[in-house]
Scaffold this motif. Sequence first.
Motif, short mmCIF file in Angstrom:
data_model
loop_
_atom_site.label_atom_id
_atom_site.label_comp_id
_atom_site.label_asym_id
_atom_site.label_seq_id
_atom_site.Cartn_x
_atom_site.Cartn_y
_atom_site.Cartn_z
N MET A 105 77.56 -30.35 -122.40
CA MET A 105 76.43 -30.01 -123.10
C MET A 105 76.26 -29.44 -124.54
SD MET A 105 73.79 -29.16 -119.85
CE MET A 105 72.11 -29.96 -120.10
N SER A 106 75.50 -28.61 -124.98
CA SER A 106 75.58 -28.04 -126.11
C SER A 106 76.04 -26.57 -126.44
CB SER A 106 74.15 -27.87 -127.09
OG SER A 106 73.34 -27.03 -126.12
N THR A 107 76.59 -26.17 -127.63
CA THR A 107 77.07 -24.95 -127.68
C THR A 107 76.24 -24.34 -128.70
OG1 THR A 107 79.53 -25.74 -127.41
CG2 THR A 107 79.21 -23.59 -128.60
N ILE A 108 75.99 -22.99 -128.46
CA ILE A 108 75.09 -22.12 -129.40
C ILE A 108 75.56 -20.88 -129.60
CG2 ILE A 108 72.79 -22.93 -128.42
CD1 ILE A 108 72.33 -20.49 -126.83
N ALA A 109 75.35 -20.22 -130.85
CA ALA A 109 75.87 -18.86 -131.11
C ALA A 109 74.93 -17.84 -130.82
CB ALA A 109 76.21 -19.13 -132.65
N ILE A 110 75.45 -16.77 -130.19
CA ILE A 110 74.74 -15.60 -129.72
C ILE A 110 75.29 -14.58 -130.54
CG2 ILE A 110 74.02 -13.83 -128.24
CD1 ILE A 110 74.51 -16.09 -125.97
N PRO A 111 74.69 -14.03 -131.71
CA PRO A 111 75.36 -13.05 -132.65
C PRO A 111 75.39 -11.63 -131.83
CG PRO A 111 73.08 -14.08 -133.47
CD PRO A 111 73.32 -14.63 -132.19
N LYS A 112 76.56 -11.07 -132.13
CA LYS A 112 76.82 -9.85 -131.19
C LYS A 112 75.57 -8.86 -131.37
CE LYS A 112 81.62 -10.14 -130.26
NZ LYS A 112 82.99 -9.45 -130.56
N LEU A 113 75.03 -8.59 -132.57
CA LEU A 113 73.91 -7.97 -133.01
C LEU A 113 72.84 -7.81 -132.13
CD1 LEU A 113 74.19 -7.48 -136.80
CD2 LEU A 113 74.86 -5.47 -135.19
N LYS A 114 72.58 -9.21 -131.55
CA LYS A 114 71.47 -9.43 -130.77
C LYS A 114 71.61 -9.72 -129.34
CE LYS A 114 68.18 -12.76 -132.22
NZ LYS A 114 67.77 -14.13 -132.73
N LEU A 115 73.00 -9.34 -129.03
CA LEU A 115 73.27 -9.55 -127.42
C LEU A 115 72.57 -8.68 -126.65
CD1 LEU A 115 75.10 -11.22 -125.79
CD2 LEU A 115 76.70 -9.32 -125.97
N THR B 138 82.74 -17.44 -125.65
CA THR B 138 84.16 -17.23 -126.29
C THR B 138 83.52 -16.42 -127.29
OG1 THR B 138 84.78 -19.33 -125.62
CG2 THR B 138 85.90 -18.22 -127.40
N ASP B 139 84.70 -15.31 -127.53
CA ASP B 139 84.40 -14.24 -128.68
C ASP B 139 84.64 -14.61 -129.96
OD1 ASP B 139 84.41 -11.99 -130.31
OD2 ASP B 139 85.00 -10.63 -128.69
N ARG B 140 83.99 -14.92 -131.00
CA ARG B 140 84.28 -15.55 -132.15
C ARG B 140 83.88 -14.38 -133.34
NH1 ARG B 140 87.30 -19.15 -130.61
NH2 ARG B 140 86.46 -21.02 -129.76
N GLY B 141 84.36 -13.26 -133.07
CA GLY B 141 84.18 -12.24 -134.11
C GLY B 141 82.85 -11.70 -134.10
N ASN B 142 82.21 -12.15 -135.02
CA ASN B 142 80.75 -11.50 -134.93
C ASN B 142 79.67 -12.16 -134.14
OD1 ASN B 142 80.46 -13.38 -136.64
ND2 ASN B 142 79.98 -12.35 -138.46
N TYR B 143 80.01 -13.27 -133.49
CA TYR B 143 79.34 -13.73 -132.56
C TYR B 143 80.06 -14.42 -131.07
CZ TYR B 143 80.71 -18.28 -134.16
OH TYR B 143 81.80 -19.56 -134.57
N TYR B 144 79.03 -14.85 -130.37
CA TYR B 144 79.95 -15.26 -129.06
C TYR B 144 79.49 -16.93 -129.02
CZ TYR B 144 81.02 -11.12 -126.80
OH TYR B 144 81.49 -9.89 -126.48
N ALA B 145 80.46 -17.91 -129.09
CA ALA B 145 80.08 -19.19 -128.93
C ALA B 145 79.75 -19.43 -127.44
CB ALA B 145 81.32 -20.05 -129.28
N ALA B 146 78.47 -19.87 -127.04
CA ALA B 146 78.16 -19.95 -125.71
C ALA B 146 77.96 -21.49 -125.42
CB ALA B 146 76.77 -19.32 -125.40
#
Lengths: 284, 331
Positions: free
Chosen positions: B1-11, B156-164
């Motif tokens: 399915m899709s991948t979205i970005a979850i910014p760490k600041l918003k987690l 997956t930790d991608r620095g300042n966001y998580y790839a979900a």
Amino acid sequence: MSFETQKNEIIKICKKLFKEEGTKVIIGFAQSEVEGITTPLFMRTAEDAEKLKWDSQCTPNLAKYLLEKRGKVGIVAKTCDARAIVMYLVEQQIKRDELYIIGVECPGMKNNDATASCGCEACKMRIPPIYDVLVKYNAEITLPDSEEASNTVAIEDNLKKFQDEMKKCILCYSCRQVCYGCYCKSCFVDMNVPNWLPGEISEGAKMIFHLGRAMHLAGRCVECGACERVCPSGVNIRYLIKEITKFTKELYAYEAGIDPEETPALAVFNPNDSEAAMSGSEVQ
Amino acid sequence: MSTIAIPKLKLVEILDKIKESYLLVAPVRNQGILDFAVVKEAAEIELSNDIAYKSPKEYLFPQVEKILRFTSEGGLTPSEEVPQTVLLGIKPCDLEAIKIMSAVFTTGKYIDTGFANRLEKTILVGLGCTEEKSACFCDERTVDKALSKDCDVFLTDRGNYYAAEIFSQKGQKLLDGFCLEIINDGERVKEIQQGLLEINAEENDLFNKIDWERLTEKCLGCGICTYICPTCHCFEFKDVVEKKGAVTRYKCWDSCMYPRFTLHASGHNPRESKQDRYRQRVLHKYLYVKQNFGYTACTGCGRCIRSCPVGMNIHSVVKEINNILNVKGEN
Ligand code: SF4
Ligand code: SF4
Ligand code: SF4
Ligand code: SF4
Ligand code: SF4
């Protein structure tokens, strides 16, 4: 440095035992496959002795293996292992003449982060109380300076401290299983006739287990720290047992695992015991 | 399915929101020990490379489960309702374990309704590891430490966001409504190493040609390896009689390392000594579950190795077994 010289001496003694005494098994320590983890070593030949490890990571308890009958065995014993041997002797679980004890003066064991290992942080007895041969450390050992911090919690807060610790306990019984003192074939918590524990992992169940265990260790705990080291949840439960150890010392002038000739405090009736010791009233 | 970005600041904000509709369970550090816990504040969650000391299995397979209560009048009350749960921060090895447990409990002839019900109501959110910890050997056990698809969402930790990465409707629903950006994180495939650690031998040989006594003489039978193992799933029933002719039946974890394991009412125990019991542990993981469900039930998480008070090591035991049997085979 001194660990190294001690190690070489132990290896020499083991080889001699195999060669001259015909010893079949000697229990010691070895490095496991994983860095930072020490494992018991069952030596059967002189070559096995070369695998011996002796350094500040030799925390595993060895004396419990003596309860499994093997005939004549040798054992490398730090102070707490030797204290357990004394306990087993006075409780008539093992025979002195089936044992060869390589006593090792212990400078104290360390965790992987270099802090004192649980049990060693307050240990002041570095020479084993019983041995056939003693391997000295030959360098100065700094003992913990302060008196062991006694349980300073006020009586009213004791219940709260206990409850806080109990919240972490998952009742896996590993502390019991590794304990030198816990060797009953059938533990009271495992019985179903009668059933001592409720079905759920409730505070009550934990209380019955831990208070029961603590009482069963009165005058028997040899302060090895294994129970706290094994706990998966970081429960500090030794503080209870330490209190009971302190009581036994004050009331009966008895310390576990010191004198193989002395009868355990709670296994003897002595008319000269103090009033407090007989009636169980508060220690003065 | 899709991948979205979850910014760490918003987690934290997102998780606190999720917590309003779900029971949120995630790794939390308490007095130095990292463990799964019911989250009170999202800020206390630790998503790191570190692995929880105990596995999260208890949230699908509780240590003690009240399964029913019956009375002398004939009344029968089944177990309680299970809340909608989000199990967050599960490492690929533990997701593998959940897959194996699900096979055991929800496929074949016998279905464990309690487990199936919890699994159904749980959203599994995985988290990749960046490095192996001491004693981990997942790479030898079909697990890719950086990716697993056996979950609803994988982070997956991608620095300042998580790839979900979203793998199911459940996962999609969880993250719907947060206005998160769909990204292209590249096509990722699970990497499996060669050289798997397995046992391919006859049970008879494993019983007769291995000196289990020697292999297990160090074991103290403390059982901690089975309590913290993500795939150990033995249980026993316990009936507790209450005062007024009512009985509550509990399902409780059991462990093959305990002397009472498989003790018969007659007093006979087919696994009397610790070598019999340890053999059961190794063969259950590496032979029986494979025969019955197709998976080797050890994920290589290394927990049993790290927590054993006497340094027993299942990885080396299995290797040694293979050595012994191969050598014998060649003779
Ligand atoms: S109670 Fe703990 S410290 Fe005392 S002998 Fe048992 S394991 Fe050792
Ligand atoms: S080892 Fe720890 S968690 Fe297990 S029963 Fe003992 S105190 Fe409780
Ligand atoms: S047997 Fe050990 S390494 Fe394998 S899954 Fe269980 S705890 Fe992890
Ligand atoms: S038999 Fe032992 S190894 Fe297998 S699941 Fe049960 S407790 Fe775990
Ligand atoms: S943790 Fe180690 S000592 Fe304890 S039961 Fe498992 S293998 Fe045996």
